[in-house]
Design an enzyme around this catalytic site. Sequence first.
Site, PDB file in Angstrom:
ATOM      1  N   ARG A 166       1.148  11.214  -3.706  1.00 51.43           N
ATOM      2  CA  ARG A 166       1.383  10.295  -4.120  1.00 51.43           C
ATOM      3  C   ARG A 166       0.761   9.261  -4.700  1.00 51.43           C
ATOM      4  O   ARG A 166       0.159   8.801  -3.248  1.00 51.43           O
ATOM      5  CB  ARG A 166       3.019   9.656  -4.334  1.00 51.43           C
ATOM      6  CG  ARG A 166       2.853   7.947  -4.750  1.00 51.43           C
ATOM      7  CD  ARG A 166       3.111   6.662  -4.193  1.00 51.43           C
ATOM      8  NE  ARG A 166       3.402   5.569  -4.523  1.00 51.43           N
ATOM      9  CZ  ARG A 166       2.726   4.040  -4.003  1.00 51.43           C
ATOM     10  NH1 ARG A 166       2.534   4.347  -3.129  1.00 51.43           N
ATOM     11  NH2 ARG A 166       3.315   3.106  -4.536  1.00 51.43           N
ATOM     12  N   GLY A 206      -0.802   4.944  -5.180  1.00 54.01           N
ATOM     13  CA  GLY A 206      -0.248   3.345  -5.096  1.00 54.01           C
ATOM     14  C   GLY A 206      -1.511   2.468  -6.518  1.00 54.01           C
ATOM     15  O   GLY A 206      -2.506   3.689  -6.765  1.00 54.01           O
ATOM     16  N   THR A 209       0.887  -3.680   3.232  1.00 58.84           N
ATOM     17  CA  THR A 209      -1.002  -3.608   2.332  1.00 58.84           C
ATOM     18  C   THR A 209      -1.173  -4.695   2.568  1.00 58.84           C
ATOM     19  O   THR A 209      -0.455  -5.745   3.063  1.00 58.84           O
ATOM     20  CB  THR A 209      -0.506  -3.349   0.954  1.00 58.84           C
ATOM     21  OG1 THR A 209       0.014  -2.034   0.718  1.00 58.84           O
ATOM     22  CG2 THR A 209      -1.678  -3.201   0.209  1.00 58.84           C
ATOM     23  N   THR A 257      -0.245  -7.248  -3.762  1.00 61.97           N
ATOM     24  CA  THR A 257       0.839  -6.034  -2.478  1.00 61.97           C
ATOM     25  C   THR A 257       2.124  -5.891  -3.255  1.00 61.97           C
ATOM     26  O   THR A 257       3.075  -6.837  -3.859  1.00 61.97           O
ATOM     27  CB  THR A 257       0.521  -6.080  -1.508  1.00 61.97           C
ATOM     28  OG1 THR A 257       1.807  -7.505  -1.327  1.00 61.97           O
ATOM     29  CG2 THR A 257      -0.693  -6.390  -0.660  1.00 61.97           C
ATOM     30  N   GLY A 258       2.797  -4.467  -3.236  1.00 66.63           N
ATOM     31  CA  GLY A 258       4.393  -4.617  -3.551  1.00 66.63           C
ATOM     32  C   GLY A 258       4.568  -3.300  -4.007  1.00 66.63           C
ATOM     33  O   GLY A 258       3.236  -2.553  -4.429  1.00 66.63           O
ATOM     34  N   GLY A 299       3.506  -0.173  -6.032  1.00 69.16           N
ATOM     35  CA  GLY A 299       2.653  -0.794  -6.296  1.00 69.16           C
ATOM     36  C   GLY A 299       2.234   0.026  -8.450  1.00 69.16           C
ATOM     37  O   GLY A 299       1.371   0.124  -8.695  1.00 69.16           O
TER      38      GLY A 299
HETATM   39  N1  ASP Z   1       1.111  -1.585  -3.444  1.00 66.94           N
HETATM   40  C1  ASP Z   1       1.462  -0.474  -2.189  1.00 66.94           C
HETATM   41  C2  ASP Z   1       1.870   1.362  -2.951  1.00 66.94           C
HETATM   42  O1  ASP Z   1       2.174   1.017  -3.818  1.00 66.94           O
HETATM   43  C3  ASP Z   1       2.103  -0.946  -1.253  1.00 66.94           C
HETATM   44  C4  ASP Z   1       2.799  -2.478  -1.228  1.00 66.94           C
HETATM   45  O2  ASP Z   1       1.725  -2.979  -1.003  1.00 66.94           O
HETATM   46  O3  ASP Z   1       3.337  -2.528   0.020  1.00 66.94           O
HETATM   47  O4  ASP Z   1       1.054   1.556  -2.117  1.00 66.94           O
END
Ligand code: ASP
Length: 356
Positions: free
Chosen positions: A233, A235, A205, A256-257, A259
């Site tokens: 879905r 996030g 992200t 980020t990460g 969600g």
């Molecule tokens: N946060 C984002 C989500 O869950 C994905 C990501 O940041 O890697 O959609």
Amino acid sequence: MSDINRRFFLRVTGAGLAAGAVPGALKASTNPELYLPNKGDCIAISSGNGVEAVARARKLVMEENMRPVSAAVRGVAIVEADPNDLSVGYGGLPNELGVVQLDSACMDGPTHNAGSVASMEDIMHPAQVAELVMDHTDHVNLVGPGARQFALDYGFKAENLLTDRAREIWLKWRSKRSDDDRLWPLGDTVPADPALADEPRPWGTIHCSVLAPDGNLGCCTTTSGLAFKIPGRIGDSPLIGCGLYCDNGVGSAGATGRGEAAILSGGSWLIVERMRAGDTPEEACLFALRRVAEQAERSAKWQPALWKDGSPNFGLTFYAVRKDGLYGSANMRGSAWFAIADEKGARKEACAVAFK
Ligand code: ASP
């Protein structure tokens, strides 16, 4: 003036307070400590994939006097258009049916307004659509076909966002998927692209928060979301308070990460509130990660998402900038980088780490 509008007017202007006409109405805070002084530089912070994005965002603020939220949106457009970034915009990994569905939101400090689009297909720059939702409607969230149609109405062109590389990775993932695949994040791997082999299902992200020299703030987050997600879905990225949040008196933050963890913790909102209470950005990010870890422990019965040492076995990174120009970032586990642009230029710096 209708009765409802009249009541709103009284509440906002306080016109009714003097007469005592609105019992229990809240008064806006005048505590100066809630409003940090600004030191006059432009700071743009983003996830590690955003060195060019923060450089562009800062340039737009400094040279074109662009408002921070728009500069953030234009900065992340570089990554949205990059076919080599598998986590954002064009080239992002698709959902389980092979369809790229994008999420994005932006938030403007001075007006405390926001816009977002979620699960939107075929439009390369969802952050720009989110900005239009913010500026041209009184809604905050548009989703799916409604978001796509809104973008088309404003002249965006529909295009295929699935690159050959992303399609190949998706096909390989599909050929290896197992019955318990939806039990992510346990044991899910993407034994597909050599670059991704043996890695957990990838996230990715870009978040970007911008502080202008006049102290105004804005931010934006944009993503193709969790790879191979269930269609529909969404996030944290399009959810205000989760994947991003800013308060013009205090600071701006984003995530980020995983969600789901940023959603369940209200992570970005929590960071801004911690900064309001006096935390530095880094302290606030670490606080939020520890909160997420506690919450993951509580949910371990139905989702054993913990390493042996009790820390969550998923990735999550927070980024924050405070109105006084301090910035920081923290990662759940292991080393990670964030991008920063200030008067010293654009570069990467190491995130603090919640669990070594
Ligand atoms: N946060 C984002 C989500 O869950 C994905 C990501 O940041 O890697 O959609």
